[in-house]
Design a protein around this motif. Structure first.
Motif, short mmCIF file in Angstrom:
data_model
loop_
_atom_site.label_atom_id
_atom_site.label_comp_id
_atom_site.label_asym_id
_atom_site.label_seq_id
_atom_site.Cartn_x
_atom_site.Cartn_y
_atom_site.Cartn_z
N ILE A 155 0.84 -1.20 0.00
CA ILE A 155 0.00 0.00 0.00
C ILE A 155 0.87 1.26 0.00
O ILE A 155 1.81 1.38 0.78
CB ILE A 155 -0.93 0.01 1.23
CG1 ILE A 155 -2.06 -1.01 1.05
CG2 ILE A 155 -1.52 1.40 1.46
CD1 ILE A 155 -3.05 -0.62 -0.02
N GLU A 156 0.54 2.20 -0.89
CA GLU A 156 1.24 3.48 -0.95
C GLU A 156 0.35 4.65 -0.52
O GLU A 156 0.87 5.69 -0.08
CB GLU A 156 1.74 3.75 -2.38
CG GLU A 156 2.78 2.75 -2.85
CD GLU A 156 3.20 3.00 -4.29
OE1 GLU A 156 2.58 3.87 -4.93
OE2 GLU A 156 4.15 2.35 -4.75
N THR A 157 -0.99 4.48 -0.64
CA THR A 157 -1.92 5.56 -0.32
C THR A 157 -3.04 5.02 0.57
O THR A 157 -3.64 3.99 0.26
CB THR A 157 -2.53 6.16 -1.59
OG1 THR A 157 -1.49 6.70 -2.41
CG2 THR A 157 -3.51 7.27 -1.25
N LEU A 158 -3.32 5.73 1.66
CA LEU A 158 -4.43 5.40 2.56
C LEU A 158 -5.38 6.60 2.59
O LEU A 158 -4.95 7.73 2.83
CB LEU A 158 -3.91 5.11 3.97
CG LEU A 158 -3.12 3.82 4.17
CD1 LEU A 158 -2.46 3.82 5.54
CD2 LEU A 158 -4.03 2.60 4.03
N GLY A 190 10.71 -2.00 5.17
CA GLY A 190 10.51 -1.19 3.97
C GLY A 190 9.14 -0.58 3.81
O GLY A 190 8.42 -0.90 2.86
N ASN A 191 8.73 0.28 4.71
CA ASN A 191 7.44 0.94 4.56
C ASN A 191 7.46 1.86 3.34
O ASN A 191 8.42 2.60 3.13
CB ASN A 191 7.13 1.75 5.83
CG ASN A 191 5.65 2.07 5.91
OD1 ASN A 191 5.14 2.85 5.11
ND2 ASN A 191 4.96 1.47 6.84
N ILE A 192 6.40 1.81 2.54
CA ILE A 192 6.37 2.59 1.30
C ILE A 192 5.15 3.52 1.22
O ILE A 192 4.84 4.03 0.14
CB ILE A 192 6.39 1.67 0.07
CG1 ILE A 192 5.20 0.71 0.08
CG2 ILE A 192 7.69 0.90 -0.01
CD1 ILE A 192 5.06 -0.11 -1.19
N ILE A 193 4.47 3.76 2.33
CA ILE A 193 3.31 4.65 2.31
C ILE A 193 3.76 6.07 1.98
O ILE A 193 4.60 6.64 2.68
CB ILE A 193 2.57 4.62 3.65
CG1 ILE A 193 1.97 3.24 3.89
CG2 ILE A 193 1.46 5.68 3.68
CD1 ILE A 193 1.28 3.10 5.21
N LYS A 194 3.18 6.63 0.91
CA LYS A 194 3.59 7.95 0.46
C LYS A 194 2.51 9.02 0.65
O LYS A 194 2.82 10.21 0.70
CB LYS A 194 3.97 7.90 -1.03
CG LYS A 194 5.19 7.04 -1.32
CD LYS A 194 5.52 7.05 -2.80
CE LYS A 194 6.77 6.20 -3.08
NZ LYS A 194 7.10 6.18 -4.53
N SER A 215 8.58 7.54 4.89
CA SER A 215 8.33 7.54 3.45
C SER A 215 7.19 8.48 3.05
O SER A 215 7.01 8.77 1.86
CB SER A 215 7.98 6.12 2.98
OG SER A 215 6.87 5.61 3.71
N LEU A 216 6.42 8.98 4.02
CA LEU A 216 5.26 9.82 3.73
C LEU A 216 5.69 11.13 3.06
O LEU A 216 6.55 11.84 3.57
CB LEU A 216 4.49 10.14 5.01
CG LEU A 216 3.17 10.90 4.84
CD1 LEU A 216 2.14 10.03 4.13
CD2 LEU A 216 2.62 11.38 6.18
N GLU A 217 5.06 11.43 1.92
CA GLU A 217 5.38 12.64 1.17
C GLU A 217 4.19 13.57 1.02
O GLU A 217 4.36 14.76 0.76
CB GLU A 217 5.90 12.28 -0.23
CG GLU A 217 7.21 11.50 -0.22
CD GLU A 217 7.67 11.15 -1.62
OE1 GLU A 217 6.85 11.33 -2.56
OE2 GLU A 217 8.82 10.72 -1.78
N SER A 218 2.98 13.04 1.18
CA SER A 218 1.77 13.83 0.94
C SER A 218 0.77 13.59 2.07
O SER A 218 0.46 12.45 2.40
CB SER A 218 1.15 13.45 -0.41
OG SER A 218 -0.04 14.18 -0.66
N LEU A 219 0.27 14.68 2.65
CA LEU A 219 -0.69 14.59 3.75
C LEU A 219 -1.84 15.55 3.48
O LEU A 219 -1.63 16.72 3.19
CB LEU A 219 -0.02 14.95 5.08
CG LEU A 219 -0.94 15.02 6.32
CD1 LEU A 219 -1.56 13.66 6.61
CD2 LEU A 219 -0.16 15.52 7.54
#
Length: 317
Positions: A155-158, A190-194, A215-219
């Motif tokens: 998962i990359e987006t929640l 290796g968390n990849i949530i962005k 790894s979070l880039e967008s909130l």
């Protein structure tokens, strides 16, 4: 010496069989995937992808990358969704299918849980009996959420959409599900949530942001209420540096802490910023963000609310 057999001339077919190279077909599949990403499953692009996936096994993995990329749980009454399965039945079937074939879960990159649409009739019209039924549905969701999350390791987006303060008892997942979500986001492998989007939740805790991965880039955080809003909050334990931030002016403590800690380290890479400005203090914070991200900011959206008016403007540069 034996004579050579008479030469035979080649006569081309008048209507040759159409042929497209594999590379061109792969480009077509990707273009259909990009187009269908923002459209319902009933769209022509998505249905074409399904047809191509059934045409042969060679293109099936590539089609799956697009068909299974996003998993959404909301109401079947959503206009144009093309879905007829009730949301909880959809959830049960998904858990069963992914449990039988876990490899399919590896394709999923985006998870959307739309609580506002999952409960019918709408939360403004719920009777006591309907609210009791909705609570039972929520309990079942919490039981299914943990095994579902364990399967979706890529998962990359929640995206979580709450009930915007109406019937707040339906707004949050159970403590066990929340703990599982936080454990999932902070797992060492290796968390990849962005990207994380929160909308309409009435029982958020600002301390939960400390669990969001590096790894979070967008909130995005809109129409949310914090149960610990009157408590001091420090950005010292936040692990992420954002490239995109969309936030309400009323979430001032969170934004203030990111602005002040280590000279705005969390915001120093911003390329996109959106804010709802309600008071003069909110505009002061906006100027601080603009100073911090003056060399990186590309997109800016400002929404101004008044008692009787709403104004929104966007800048791209």
């Amino acid at each position: 010496m034996a004579s050579l057999p008479p030469s035979t001339s080649y006569t081309p077919l008048m209507n040759p069989t159409p042929f497209l190279s594999t590379e061109i077909i792969e480009i077509i599949v990707d273009e259909l995937g990009f187009e269908s990403a923002s459209q319902p499953t009933s769209s022509l692009a998505f249905q074409t992808l399904l047809s191509i996936s059934l045409a042969g096994s060679a293109l099936l993995p590539q089609c799956r990358q697009h068909i299974l990329r996003s998993l959404s749980f909301d109401s079947p009454e959503t206009k144009g969704s093309g879905r007829t399965t009730p949301p909880m039945q959809h959830l049960r079937q998904t858990v069963e299918i992914l449990g039988t074939n876990p490899r399919l879960a590896l394709y999923i990159r985006r998870l959307v849980v739309h609580a506002y649409r999952m409960f019918s009739p709408g939360p403004m019209r719920m009777t006591e009996a309907e609210l009791k039924k909705a609570l039972a549905t929520l309990n079942e969701f919490n039981e299914l959420f943990t095994p579902l999350l364990e399967l979706m390791v890529n998962i990359e987006t929640l995206v979580f959409v709450g009930l915007q303060g109406r019937h707040a008892c339906l707004d949050m997942m159970s403590p066990a599900s929340l703990q599982r979500l936080y454990t999932f986001m902070t797992r060492p492998e290796g968390n990849i949530i962005k990207r994380i989007e929160l909308y309409g939740y009435a029982k958020l805790e600002r301390s939960s942001f400390n669990t969001y991965p590096p790894s979070l880039e967008s909130l995005r955080c809109w129409h949310c209420r914090f149960v610990d809003a009157d408590q001091e909050f420090s950005a010292e334990n936040l692990q992420f540096r954002l490239k995109e931030l969309e936030i309400e002016g009323t979430h001032s403590n969170l934004l203030d802490s990111m602005i002040s800690w280590r000279s705005g380290w969390h915001l120093s890479r911003l390329t996109t910023f959106a804010q709802w400005v309600v008071t003069v203090k909110h505009s002061d914070r906006l100027s601080s963000v603009l100073q911090l991200a003056s060399s990186t900011l590309v997109n800016l959206t400002i929404a101004v609310y008044g008692r009787k008016s709403f104004c929104k403007c966007a800048f791209n540069g």
